[in-house]
Design a protein around this motif. Structure first.
Motif, mmCIF file in Angstrom:
data_model
loop_
_atom_site.group_PDB
_atom_site.id
_atom_site.type_symbol
_atom_site.label_atom_id
_atom_site.label_comp_id
_atom_site.label_asym_id
_atom_site.label_seq_id
_atom_site.Cartn_x
_atom_site.Cartn_y
_atom_site.Cartn_z
ATOM 1 N N GLN A 10 -8.121 18.019 -7.638
ATOM 2 C CA GLN A 10 -8.107 18.091 -6.181
ATOM 3 C C GLN A 10 -8.557 19.472 -5.742
ATOM 4 N N LYS A 145 -2.369 13.115 -1.175
ATOM 5 C CA LYS A 145 -2.238 12.974 0.278
ATOM 6 C C LYS A 145 -1.286 14.015 0.857
ATOM 7 N N GLU A 148 -2.986 17.384 0.964
ATOM 8 C CA GLU A 148 -3.915 17.415 2.106
ATOM 9 C C GLU A 148 -3.168 17.619 3.419
ATOM 10 N N LYS A 153 -7.740 19.104 4.562
ATOM 11 C CA LYS A 153 -8.752 18.475 3.712
ATOM 12 C C LYS A 153 -9.795 19.498 3.310
#
Length: 155
Positions: A10, A145, A148, A153
């Motif tokens: 990520q 998620k 984020e 993002k």
């Protein structure tokens, strides 16, 4: 008896220092773990930031509402680059989790690499292939998620 592996990557739009400060604090692990796992850190002597030899204790209910005691040791730390934890007691025959951090344009790339083995020989392999891998995917999807939501993002 197989050793299974899992990898998650990520990118996060924060500085390396901010990412390291958040992810190297044992207290923050609960915030990025799904509520249905009922994960909580139970040790109180873990300190503000990780260090080699650190023992962290947890209680979890990963499957079917059965509570497990889990103890991991932080075995390797290179500040700002990576750290690794290994299970000392818990539900796995083997648990080795690497956390890597690398600066990229506009933020940090975080890579988790997990190697694990389930007890029970061929039955453990069957369970790992179906239930445990699916649960790990759910946990890391939730984590993605949540991260984020916390940091924004990555562009």
């Amino acid at each position: 008896m197989s050793v299974h592996s899992f990898k998650a990557v990520q990118c996060i739009p924060v500085s390396l220092q901010e990412a390291w400060a958040f992810f190297s604090s044992p207290v923050n692990l609960q915030a990025i773990t799904p509520p249905d796992v009922h994960f909580r850190v139970t040790s109180t002597l873990h300190g503000e930031s990780i260090y080699p030899g650190q023992i962290i204790e947890y209680k979890i209910k990963p499957l079917w509402g059965i509570e497990w005691y889990w103890m991991t040791e932080i075995t390797h730390v290179e500040p700002g680059r990576y750290f690794a934890d290994e299970q000392r007691y818990g539900p796995y025959s083997l648990w080795h989790h690497q956390h890597h951090f690398k600066e990229v344009p506009g933020g940090v790339e975080m890579t988790d690499i997990v190697h694990y083995k389930i007890p029970g020989r061929w039955l453990g392999d069957l369970v790992a292939g179906r239930l445990v891998e699916k649960k790990l995917q759910q946990i890391f999807a939730f984590r993605f998620k949540t991260i984020e939501g916390l940091f924004g993002k990555y562009p």
